[in-house]
Design a protein around this motif. Sequence first.
Motif, PDB file in Angstrom:
ATOM      1  N   LEU A  88      -1.834  13.320  -8.374  1.00  0.00           N
ATOM      2  CA  LEU A  88      -2.785  12.563  -8.929  1.00  0.00           C
ATOM      3  C   LEU A  88      -2.080  11.689 -10.175  1.00  0.00           C
ATOM      4  N   LYS A  89      -1.031  12.241 -10.758  1.00  0.00           N
ATOM      5  CA  LYS A  89      -0.220  11.392 -11.694  1.00  0.00           C
ATOM      6  C   LYS A  89       0.538  10.157 -10.545  1.00  0.00           C
ATOM      7  N   LEU A  90       1.166  10.521  -9.759  1.00  0.00           N
ATOM      8  CA  LEU A  90       1.255   9.499  -8.753  1.00  0.00           C
ATOM      9  C   LEU A  90       0.522   8.419  -8.511  1.00  0.00           C
ATOM     10  N   TYR A  91      -0.575   8.921  -8.144  1.00  0.00           N
ATOM     11  CA  TYR A  91      -1.759   7.962  -7.525  1.00  0.00           C
ATOM     12  C   TYR A  91      -2.109   6.974  -8.760  1.00  0.00           C
ATOM     13  N   GLN A  92      -2.149   7.588 -10.019  1.00  0.00           N
ATOM     14  CA  GLN A  92      -2.711   6.645 -11.218  1.00  0.00           C
ATOM     15  C   GLN A  92      -1.545   5.685 -11.519  1.00  0.00           C
ATOM     16  N   PHE A 112      -9.474  10.824  -7.761  1.00  0.00           N
ATOM     17  CA  PHE A 112      -8.877   9.696  -7.012  1.00  0.00           C
ATOM     18  C   PHE A 112     -10.232   8.848  -6.697  1.00  0.00           C
ATOM     19  N   HIS A 113     -10.428   7.938  -7.606  1.00  0.00           N
ATOM     20  CA  HIS A 113     -11.487   7.229  -7.637  1.00  0.00           C
ATOM     21  C   HIS A 113     -11.743   6.145  -6.863  1.00  0.00           C
ATOM     22  N   LYS A 114     -10.687   5.345  -6.465  1.00  0.00           N
ATOM     23  CA  LYS A 114     -10.718   4.219  -5.647  1.00  0.00           C
ATOM     24  C   LYS A 114      -9.606   4.066  -4.758  1.00  0.00           C
ATOM     25  N   TRP A 115      -9.885   3.630  -3.443  1.00  0.00           N
ATOM     26  CA  TRP A 115      -8.782   3.378  -2.465  1.00  0.00           C
ATOM     27  C   TRP A 115      -9.188   1.939  -1.545  1.00  0.00           C
ATOM     28  N   GLU A 116      -8.188   1.783  -1.134  1.00  0.00           N
ATOM     29  CA  GLU A 116      -8.274   0.489   0.013  1.00  0.00           C
ATOM     30  C   GLU A 116      -8.632   0.981   1.399  1.00  0.00           C
ATOM     31  N   MET A 117      -8.282   2.195   1.791  1.00  0.00           N
ATOM     32  CA  MET A 117      -9.099   2.771   3.078  1.00  0.00           C
ATOM     33  C   MET A 117      -8.992   4.317   2.951  1.00  0.00           C
ATOM     34  N   LEU A 118      -9.719   4.822   3.606  1.00  0.00           N
ATOM     35  CA  LEU A 118     -10.009   6.402   3.814  1.00  0.00           C
ATOM     36  C   LEU A 118      -9.969   6.520   5.544  1.00  0.00           C
ATOM     37  N   ILE A 119      -8.861   6.865   6.126  1.00  0.00           N
ATOM     38  CA  ILE A 119      -8.707   7.166   7.435  1.00  0.00           C
ATOM     39  C   ILE A 119      -8.793   8.569   7.832  1.00  0.00           C
ATOM     40  N   ILE A 167      -0.281  -1.389  -6.513  1.00  0.00           N
ATOM     41  CA  ILE A 167      -0.285  -0.878  -5.129  1.00  0.00           C
ATOM     42  C   ILE A 167      -1.559  -0.326  -5.023  1.00  0.00           C
ATOM     43  N   LYS A 168      -2.018  -0.681  -3.845  1.00  0.00           N
ATOM     44  CA  LYS A 168      -3.139  -0.131  -3.252  1.00  0.00           C
ATOM     45  C   LYS A 168      -3.161   1.376  -2.399  1.00  0.00           C
ATOM     46  N   VAL A 189       0.873  -1.320   0.197  1.00  0.00           N
ATOM     47  CA  VAL A 189       0.117   0.055  -0.076  1.00  0.00           C
ATOM     48  C   VAL A 189       0.695   1.290  -0.130  1.00  0.00           C
ATOM     49  N   TRP A 190       0.228   2.309  -0.383  1.00  0.00           N
ATOM     50  CA  TRP A 190       0.944   3.737  -0.413  1.00  0.00           C
ATOM     51  C   TRP A 190       0.120   4.675   0.348  1.00  0.00           C
ATOM     52  N   VAL A 191       0.526   5.429   1.320  1.00  0.00           N
ATOM     53  CA  VAL A 191      -0.144   6.317   2.277  1.00  0.00           C
ATOM     54  C   VAL A 191      -0.139   7.842   1.567  1.00  0.00           C
ATOM     55  N   PHE A 192      -1.227   8.157   1.369  1.00  0.00           N
ATOM     56  CA  PHE A 192      -1.495   9.624   0.545  1.00  0.00           C
ATOM     57  C   PHE A 192      -2.315  10.377   1.915  1.00  0.00           C
ATOM     58  N   ASP A 193      -1.603  11.631   2.253  1.00  0.00           N
ATOM     59  CA  ASP A 193      -2.236  12.384   3.164  1.00  0.00           C
ATOM     60  C   ASP A 193      -3.346  13.329   2.202  1.00  0.00           C
ATOM     61  N   VAL A 194      -4.258  14.109   2.514  1.00  0.00           N
ATOM     62  CA  VAL A 194      -5.267  14.509   1.802  1.00  0.00           C
ATOM     63  C   VAL A 194      -4.999  16.245   1.455  1.00  0.00           C
ATOM     64  N   ASP A 195      -4.999  16.900   2.375  1.00  0.00           N
ATOM     65  CA  ASP A 195      -4.915  18.230   2.289  1.00  0.00           C
ATOM     66  C   ASP A 195      -3.457  18.529   1.945  1.00  0.00           C
ATOM     67  N   GLU A 196      -3.524  19.575   0.845  1.00  0.00           N
ATOM     68  CA  GLU A 196      -2.125  19.968   0.334  1.00  0.00           C
ATOM     69  C   GLU A 196      -1.292  18.891  -0.171  1.00  0.00           C
ATOM     70  N   THR A 197      -1.673  17.686  -0.224  1.00  0.00           N
ATOM     71  CA  THR A 197      -1.208  16.719  -0.938  1.00  0.00           C
ATOM     72  C   THR A 197      -1.995  15.828  -2.174  1.00  0.00           C
ATOM     73  N   SER A 198      -3.038  15.579  -1.896  1.00  0.00           N
ATOM     74  CA  SER A 198      -4.157  15.148  -2.756  1.00  0.00           C
ATOM     75  C   SER A 198      -4.949  16.159  -3.211  1.00  0.00           C
ATOM     76  N   LEU A 199      -5.647  16.682  -2.332  1.00  0.00           N
ATOM     77  CA  LEU A 199      -6.351  18.009  -2.803  1.00  0.00           C
ATOM     78  C   LEU A 199      -5.739  19.414  -2.179  1.00  0.00           C
ATOM     79  N   SER A 200      -5.997  20.257  -3.190  1.00  0.00           N
ATOM     80  CA  SER A 200      -5.304  21.720  -2.945  1.00  0.00           C
ATOM     81  C   SER A 200      -6.382  22.551  -2.377  1.00  0.00           C
ATOM     82  N   ASN A 201      -5.910  23.063  -1.372  1.00  0.00           N
ATOM     83  CA  ASN A 201      -6.879  24.331  -0.753  1.00  0.00           C
ATOM     84  C   ASN A 201      -6.568  25.473  -1.366  1.00  0.00           C
ATOM     85  N   LEU A 202      -5.615  25.727  -1.935  1.00  0.00           N
ATOM     86  CA  LEU A 202      -5.159  27.034  -2.609  1.00  0.00           C
ATOM     87  C   LEU A 202      -6.292  28.051  -2.955  1.00  0.00           C
ATOM     88  N   PRO A 203      -7.274  27.797  -3.389  1.00  0.00           N
ATOM     89  CA  PRO A 203      -8.490  28.817  -3.619  1.00  0.00           C
ATOM     90  C   PRO A 203      -8.927  29.338  -2.212  1.00  0.00           C
TER      91      PRO A 203
END
Length: 279
Positions: free
Chosen positions: A176-180, A212-219, A187-188, A129-143
Amino acid sequence: MCRAYSKKRPRGIANQRSNGKYRKNRMWALLIFVATIQGSLAGIPHEIHVLRPQSGAAGERVHGLSCLSWRLGVETNNVKNWKTVPRECEGYVGHYMLGHQYRADSNVVAREAVLYARSLKLAGDGKDVWVFDVDETSLSNLPYYAKHGFGVEPYNATSFKQWVLKGKAPALPETLKLYQEVLKLGIKPIFLTGRSEDQRKITSSNLRNAGFHKWEMLILKGSAYSGTKAVVYKSNERRKVEESGYRIIGNIGDQWSDVLGTHAGSRTFKLPDPLYYIS
């Protein structure tokens, strides 16, 4: 019989003149090169700050250097526990985040992560598995931060939650490119975020809408972790992941608390983020 007089110059004088001509030609070539480089730099769109000395020829302080140095301290984890971006650095941070440099820096990190992932020999048992953070990693709160001083304003939990509940945060393209790529390799992905459990539905929806359409876990962070530092919370949750039989082979986040602590994974990747600090 008299000898014919030779008009040859002494070898030393000839060499000196030859060397002088070479140095002169080399100097002209250097001047032309410098002029060409300066001209090309002037045409770069959204230029942030070119590397330059601390003061000019007249000794004036170079505007913006302290902010560049501050950001370096932040990204190297030498500047810690800061509450807000220095007010005098609002413009600098804004130009960095909205210009090409932030994206370029993020691309370097994501590219290295992709190369690392491709180099792995996976077990093929579905436990990598690969762990992704969400804010400012997967999703941008720049707006959101663009309307709130690029981190100069103190964090306001109420207004930020209102932004989160809109579910309109765009994806950080490099992540997103890394996720794909991770999905292609088998790798999940696991998303591990500091967002609270009551934001699960909107976070899931936002992630899917951003690509980001699928994942193993959302913690998400449960109430039991109230008052707990992020590095402790994320270390505990990663431990639970490993205890469930998974292998964390990669971990990416924008905060040092995302990639430090225990059970961080085989390799970690830190994205740039001069907007805020979470311990």
